[in-house]
Design a protein around this motif. Structure first.
Motif, short mmCIF file in Angstrom:
data_model
loop_
_atom_site.label_atom_id
_atom_site.label_comp_id
_atom_site.label_asym_id
_atom_site.label_seq_id
_atom_site.Cartn_x
_atom_site.Cartn_y
_atom_site.Cartn_z
N GLU A 160 1.05 -1.30 0.44
CA GLU A 160 0.10 -0.50 -0.07
C GLU A 160 1.13 0.95 -0.12
O GLU A 160 2.48 1.53 0.44
CB GLU A 160 -0.75 -0.29 1.20
CG GLU A 160 -1.96 -0.85 1.44
CD GLU A 160 -2.74 -0.78 2.69
OE1 GLU A 160 -2.82 -0.38 3.13
OE2 GLU A 160 -3.31 -2.19 3.13
N GLY A 161 0.22 2.26 -0.40
CA GLY A 161 0.96 3.49 -0.44
C GLY A 161 2.01 3.66 -0.94
O GLY A 161 2.71 4.86 -0.75
N THR B 22 3.53 5.67 -4.19
CA THR B 22 3.31 6.95 -4.82
C THR B 22 4.01 6.72 -5.91
O THR B 22 3.88 8.12 -6.83
CB THR B 22 3.69 8.32 -3.73
OG1 THR B 22 4.88 8.44 -3.27
CG2 THR B 22 2.23 8.34 -2.77
N THR C 21 -6.04 2.55 -5.30
CA THR C 21 -5.44 3.39 -4.91
C THR C 21 -4.15 2.69 -4.70
O THR C 21 -2.93 3.62 -4.35
CB THR C 21 -5.81 3.73 -2.81
OG1 THR C 21 -5.71 2.28 -2.63
CG2 THR C 21 -6.69 4.41 -3.26
N ARG D 244 -1.93 7.83 -7.75
CA ARG D 244 -1.92 9.20 -6.43
C ARG D 244 -3.19 9.43 -5.97
O ARG D 244 -4.31 9.09 -6.94
CB ARG D 244 -1.29 9.98 -7.38
CG ARG D 244 0.13 11.05 -6.52
CD ARG D 244 0.65 11.47 -7.00
NE ARG D 244 -0.23 12.59 -7.15
CZ ARG D 244 -0.60 14.46 -7.47
NH1 ARG D 244 -0.58 14.15 -6.02
NH2 ARG D 244 -1.48 15.27 -7.69
N TYR D 245 -3.60 9.22 -4.29
CA TYR D 245 -4.06 9.23 -3.97
C TYR D 245 -5.02 10.65 -3.60
O TYR D 245 -5.97 11.03 -4.01
CB TYR D 245 -3.60 8.99 -2.42
CG TYR D 245 -4.79 8.59 -1.59
CD1 TYR D 245 -5.83 7.64 -1.34
CD2 TYR D 245 -5.71 9.90 -1.01
CE1 TYR D 245 -6.64 7.49 -0.25
CE2 TYR D 245 -7.03 9.34 0.27
CZ TYR D 245 -7.18 8.47 0.45
OH TYR D 245 -8.52 8.49 0.44
N GLU D 246 -4.12 11.25 -4.51
CA GLU D 246 -4.75 12.80 -4.54
C GLU D 246 -5.67 13.22 -5.65
O GLU D 246 -6.65 13.62 -5.23
CB GLU D 246 -4.06 14.07 -4.30
CG GLU D 246 -3.19 14.20 -2.99
CD GLU D 246 -2.19 13.17 -2.64
OE1 GLU D 246 -1.52 12.42 -3.37
OE2 GLU D 246 -2.51 12.98 -1.22
N GLU E 289 -13.49 1.53 -0.88
CA GLU E 289 -12.47 2.56 0.04
C GLU E 289 -13.37 3.47 0.47
O GLU E 289 -14.31 3.33 1.33
CB GLU E 289 -10.71 3.04 -1.13
CG GLU E 289 -10.24 1.70 -1.92
CD GLU E 289 -8.91 1.87 -2.12
OE1 GLU E 289 -8.00 2.90 -1.61
OE2 GLU E 289 -8.74 1.35 -3.25
N ILE F 190 -13.40 9.07 -2.11
CA ILE F 190 -13.17 9.08 -3.19
C ILE F 190 -14.04 7.87 -4.14
O ILE F 190 -13.32 7.35 -5.39
CB ILE F 190 -11.19 8.06 -3.18
CG1 ILE F 190 -11.52 7.35 -2.21
CG2 ILE F 190 -10.29 9.20 -2.62
CD1 ILE F 190 -10.18 6.52 -2.16
#
Ligand SMILES: Cc1cc2nc3c(=O)[nH]c(=O)nc-3n(C[C@H](O)[C@H](O)[C@H](O)COP(=O)(O)OP(=O)(O)OC[C@H]3O[C@@H](n4cnc5c(N)ncnc54)[C@H](O)[C@@H]3O)c2cc1C
Length: 390
Positions: free
Chosen positions: A94-95, A97, A130, A134-136, A182, A186
């Motif tokens: 996860e996470g 970018t 995700t 990119r999360y944003e 999620e 989002i």
């Protein structure tokens, strides 16, 4: 009526040593204070680069994960298959970018699809959007594409292309794929993209599955609308039905930003909507496929009853029951023993990378949520049964 009481069936696949390890693990993570300390020690050890991979791999990782690579998961895949349970390989990193990491995650997800191709032991693939964006950009696009500048629009298109690349691979390999649900801020964006993929790839059967969280207010109406749209647009609606995993985070954010909580007021409301959604889906099964992702005994039993009432075979391929590896084996093994279609998420990835997933499992199983006490009493029952047999 299906019963989940038979621990000899529930733990058929577990050696006495496995049961002992699971017993101590649930005993430890059932204790709130110990989980808090454990999390602190783990985070500190990671920060200081202390060698903790070994201990994690032998304990919590062994309980909840299949391995560090797809190849390492083969043992778990075969063990589950021996008892009629399918595997859903879940690359749980996860996470990430950077573009390089995102590209390598896409490659890994496609590798899980390739591994599942033609393999009856792996009935589905899965991924989180995700993990490949990119999360944003998901947060921004959730507000509507009109607000995106050119660079953001380009990034959004790039994300959609990656989703399409995975869905196309799933379609060509004939491996249905779940797209996880999620956070609400989002999820509109995710729903939008997944619906497009369903329109494109679900013309003959459900290959692409969206996930619907029934802990959200108003998701029954959402489901009804989606069924109508799928019917009128002539595609099959793939649905993974779940209660939802981000309750505290959702409530906290709603309070922080001063908007009404999107989460149902009580657990009873979530349960009611989950079970009503099961009814709705079974009623419309001619146009749908379902995976009920749940560890809830009542909902699992209720679904078997709805299937019988509708006259569906127990092993109807359109209705799957889903659980997570290392949890609720009593549900998975008893359902499979009774010829229902069952599959378990088998998370995998480098130990350090899957740590956030493992910490979430630890949280979910603390005494506050009560899951570990159920696991413990079942394991104890089975250990006693084996001792008395000797
Ligand atoms: C195969 C599988 C796939 C999954 N995929 C996803 C996914 O894509 N996205 C995702 O978010 N989660 C996912 N989950 C996790 C799932 O959403 C639940 O968190 C978890 O399974 C626990 O719910 P349960 O149905 O097993 O039943 P239970 O243990 O009976 O219910 C617990 C759940 O009820 C809800 N709840 C608890 N207390 C309250 C309250 N006070 N008010 C309102 N609601 C409450 C919460 O959703 C909580 O997780 C998945 C689970 C499985 C087994």
């Amino acid at each position: 009526m299906i019963s989940f009481e038979n621990t000899a069936i529930s733990f058929k696949g577990k050696s006495t040593k496995d049961l002992r390890r699971a017993y101590w693990l649930f005993k430890i993570i059932g204790n709130n204070a110990v989980v808090k300390i454990g999390k602190w020690v783990t985070n500190t050890a990671l920060m200081l680069n202390l060698p903790i991979n070994g201990i994690i791999k032998k304990t919590i990782f062994k309980q909840f994960c299949g391995g560090e690579t797809i190849k390492e998961c083969d043992r778990t895949i075969n063990q589950l298959a021996e008892y009629g349970i399918g595997t859903i390989l879940d690359y749980s990193v996860e996470g990430k970018t950077s573009q390089k990491d995102i590209d390598s995650t896409v490659k890994e997800i496609i590798a899980t699809i390739e591994h599942a191709k033609g393999n009856a032991s792996i009935p589905f693939a899965v991924f989180k959007i995700t993990g490949i964006a990119r999360y944003e950009i998901l947060v921004l696009s959730n507000e509507g594409l009109g607000k995106l500048n050119n660079a953001e629009l380009q990034e959004y298109e790039g994300m959609k292309n990656r989703v399409d690349q995975i869905c196309k691979a799933a379609f060509e390999a004939d491996v249905p794929v779940f797209i996880d649900a999620e956070e609400t801020w989002i999820q509109d964006s995710i729903d939008h993209i997944v619906t497009e993929m369903m329109e494109k790839y679900n013309k003959e059967k459900a290959i692409i599955f969206n996930s619907i969280q029934m802990y959200r207010v108003g998701r029954l109406t959402f489901l009804k609308n989606r069924i109508q749209i799928a019917k009128s647009s002539n595609y099959f609606l793939g649905t993974k039905l779940i209660r939802g995993a981000y309750m505290e985070k959702e409530r906290r954010r709603a309070e922080e930003f001063g908007y009404p909580s999107p989460i149902q007021p009580t657990k009873g409301d979530t349960d009611r909507d989950f079970n009503t959604a099961l009814e709705l889906i079974i009623d419309n099964i001619e146009h749908m496929s379902l995976c009920a992702g749940t560890h809830n005994e009542y909902s699992s039993t209720y679904l078997t009853e709805l299937m019988a009432k509708k006259g569906l075979e127990k092993d109807d391929k359109r209705v799957y029951f889903g659980q997570l590896l290392g949890m609720s084996d009593h549900i998975s093994y008893n359902l499979a023993f009774n010829h229902y279609k069952v599959a378990k998420y088998v998370p995998y990835g480098p130990v350090k990378e899957v740590l956030p997933y493992l910490l979430r499992r630890a949280d979910e199983n603390t005494s506050a949520r009560g899951q570990s006490s159920r696991e413990l009493s079942l394991i104890t029952k089975e250990r006693n049964r084996r001792r008395n047999k000797k």
